[in-house]
Design an enzyme around this catalytic site. Structure first.
Site, PDB file in Angstrom:
ATOM      1  N   GLY A  73       0.822  -1.208   0.000  1.00 32.62           N
ATOM      2  CA  GLY A  73       0.000   0.000   0.000  1.00 32.62           C
ATOM      3  C   GLY A  73       0.853   1.254   0.000  1.00 32.62           C
ATOM      4  N   SER A 201      -3.663  -2.819  -0.634  1.00 31.34           N
ATOM      5  CA  SER A 201      -2.548  -3.639  -0.142  1.00 31.34           C
ATOM      6  C   SER A 201      -3.026  -5.067   0.091  1.00 31.34           C
ATOM      7  CB  SER A 201      -2.060  -3.031   1.180  1.00 31.34           C
ATOM      8  OG  SER A 201      -1.123  -3.887   1.785  1.00 31.34           O
ATOM      9  N   GLY A 202      -2.262  -6.029  -0.420  1.00 34.97           N
ATOM     10  CA  GLY A 202      -2.684  -7.435  -0.327  1.00 34.97           C
ATOM     11  C   GLY A 202      -2.814  -7.958   1.088  1.00 34.97           C
ATOM     12  N   HIS A 203      -1.899  -7.552   1.971  1.00 32.83           N
ATOM     13  CA  HIS A 203      -1.887  -8.194   3.296  1.00 32.83           C
ATOM     14  C   HIS A 203      -3.008  -7.727   4.219  1.00 32.83           C
ATOM     15  CE1 HIS A 203       0.150  -5.211   6.055  1.00 32.83           C
ATOM     16  NE2 HIS A 203       0.445  -4.665   4.894  1.00 32.83           N
ATOM     17  N   THR A 239      11.037  -7.298 -12.521  1.00 26.22           N
ATOM     18  CA  THR A 239      10.369  -8.548 -12.911  1.00 26.22           C
ATOM     19  C   THR A 239       9.157  -8.794 -12.017  1.00 26.22           C
ATOM     20  OG1 THR A 239      12.448  -9.440 -13.705  1.00 26.22           O
ATOM     21  CG2 THR A 239      10.711 -11.045 -13.223  1.00 26.22           C
ATOM     22  N   CYS A 327       5.302   5.000  20.328  1.00 26.11           N
ATOM     23  CA  CYS A 327       6.285   5.314  21.358  1.00 26.11           C
ATOM     24  C   CYS A 327       7.375   6.186  20.748  1.00 26.11           C
ATOM     25  CB  CYS A 327       6.874   4.017  21.885  1.00 26.11           C
ATOM     26  SG  CYS A 327       7.579   4.203  23.499  1.00 26.11           S
TER      27      CYS A 327
END
Ligand SMILES: Cc1ncc(COP(=O)(O)O)c(C=O)c1O
Length: 400
Positions: A73, A201-203, A239, A327
């Site tokens: 992303g 984003s794929g995840h 690639t 943090c």
């Protein structure tokens, strides 16, 4: 620890078995470079074409050529923003105060390069002030950039309305949407919504980490971020990551099939969790009030206690959630999103994001509803704000 209750799906998701299965042949037998000339490469190049078609359908694009595969992303956002600005002489950008750091930090960088960036605010529920946007657009506005759904609160922005405002004010202004937290959770149709560029984003979508996609409509010129070979029609050299592209295609297909479940069942479980928490814990509040949200997310503030401590206790019980705090330099700084919403200081440090997925079960939600009150109670007992907590409890009792 055998129990794992994963309620941090806005951070990342579990790879769906069906996605993994679809990817496997492209790691093993079908390893050819898709650009090669021999027959062996045909299956790889065909698989990419097929995945591109699936992404086109998933996002409601007009043409496969409008889809570019990226690595994540963040890369999609960088490519869209920097790629489009490289093709414009205009120097004004409008975005929001609540974007993800992969977008906000690009604008911080661009400010140093001489761009003027305006940041639109949100109300106390996290809803965008669209009037502000309308007043800010001018002849020099190259780009408006608004996330579809916020990663911390799940609040949905009125994308179609925003695109109509943009086009009515300056038809040359481009519109980039960070769609990372919306994809698979709400219907997306880039054409209907008048979006020029949209990143996913794929995840976050039950595909693996390391793959993303960017939609760029045929009227929008972008320069590549990664310069090199001819891949992705010259828009992103390197690639192609064939197995991951195949995985993202499958994940997009599954997300479409699952959308109704997401919007009904996942929403029901999220609402059950929310109601259970509010019912059992007197110092809990939903930070977004009644704002419209994606179905899987709720952000709940626990007043007068520390979010990090809650997360550590939850982790001991096998429960994964997240706090918005970062943090920084030894001090716990509350999230920029909750700050933009003016979440009261009593709740901002104790705010927890719960994000479900299609794999979340009723038993898991029941377990959290059962275990959380004791966690909060134990932490509340050691809070330095005992007088305030007592007053809050009495107030809640009176109001019940
Ligand atoms: C709203 C939003 N945009 C962009 C990103 C970045 O995605 P990636 O981790 O794939 O770079 C995230 C990740 O959390 C996000 O939540």
């Amino acid at each position: 620890m055998d129990k794992l209750i994963y309620l941090d799906n806005n951070a990342t998701t579990k790879v769906d078995e069906r996605v993994l299965e679809e990817m496997m042949p492209y790691f093993k037998e079908e390893y050819a470079n898709p650009s090669s000339m021999y027959d062996f490469s045909k299956k790889s190049s065909h698989a990419i074409r097929e995945a591109r078609g699936k992404l086109k359908d998933f996002l409601g694009a007009e043409n496969e050529k409008e889809i570019i595969f990226t690595s994540c992303g963040s890369e999609s956002a960088n490519t869209a923003i920097r790629g489009a600005l490289a093709n414009s002489k205009k120097k004004h950008i409008i975005t929001t105060k609540i974007e993800h750091p992969c977008v906000l930090n690009v604008y911080k960088y661009l400010e140093k390069q001489g761009y003027k960036v305006d940041y639109i605010g949100v109300n106390s529920n996290g809803e965008l002030n669209t009037d502000e946007l309308s007043h800010l657009i001018n002849d020099d506005t190259a780009l408006v950039s608004v996330m579809w759904a916020n990663n911390e609160t799940g609040v949905i922005n009125p994308i179609k309305e925003i695109s109509e405002i943009i086009k009515s004010k300056n038809s040359e202004t481009k519109f980039f949407v960070d769609g990372v937290q919306a994809a698979g959770k709400v219907p997306i149709n880039v054409k209907e919504c008048g979006i020029d560029m949209l990143g996913i984003s794929g995840h976050k979508l039950h595909a693996p980490k390391g793959i993303g996609a960017l939609y760029v409509n045929s009227k929008t010129m972008i320069s590549p971020l990664i310069i090199g070979g001819h891949q992705e029609r010259g828009k992103r050299a390197g690639t192609e990551n064939v197995p991951y592209i195949v995985g993202l295609g499958k994940a997009a297909e599954l997300a479409t099939d699952n959308l109704n479940y997401e919007m009904t069942e996942v929403a029901r479980l999220r609402d059950k969790l929310e109601k259970g928490i509010l019912h059992n814990i007197y110092n809990a509040r939903v930070n977004t009030g009644l704002a419209k949200r994606v179905p899987n997310t709720t952000n709940i503030g626990f007043e007068y206690i520390e979010g990090e401590l809650i997360l550590l206790h939850l982790s001991d019980l096998g429960i994964c959630a997240s706090s918005g705090s970062a943090c920084t330099s030894g001090s716990l700084e509350p999230s920029h999103v909750l700050r933009a919403m003016n979440v009261p200081f009593t709740a901002i440090h104790g705010s927890i994001r719960w994000s479900l997925s299609r794999f979340t079960t009723e038993e898991e939600i029941d377990y959290v509803i059962e275990k959380l009150p004791k966690v909060i109670d134990d932490i509340t007992k050691i809070s330095p704000y005992q007088a305030e907590l007592k007053a809050l409890k009495e107030l809640k009792l009176i109001n019940k």
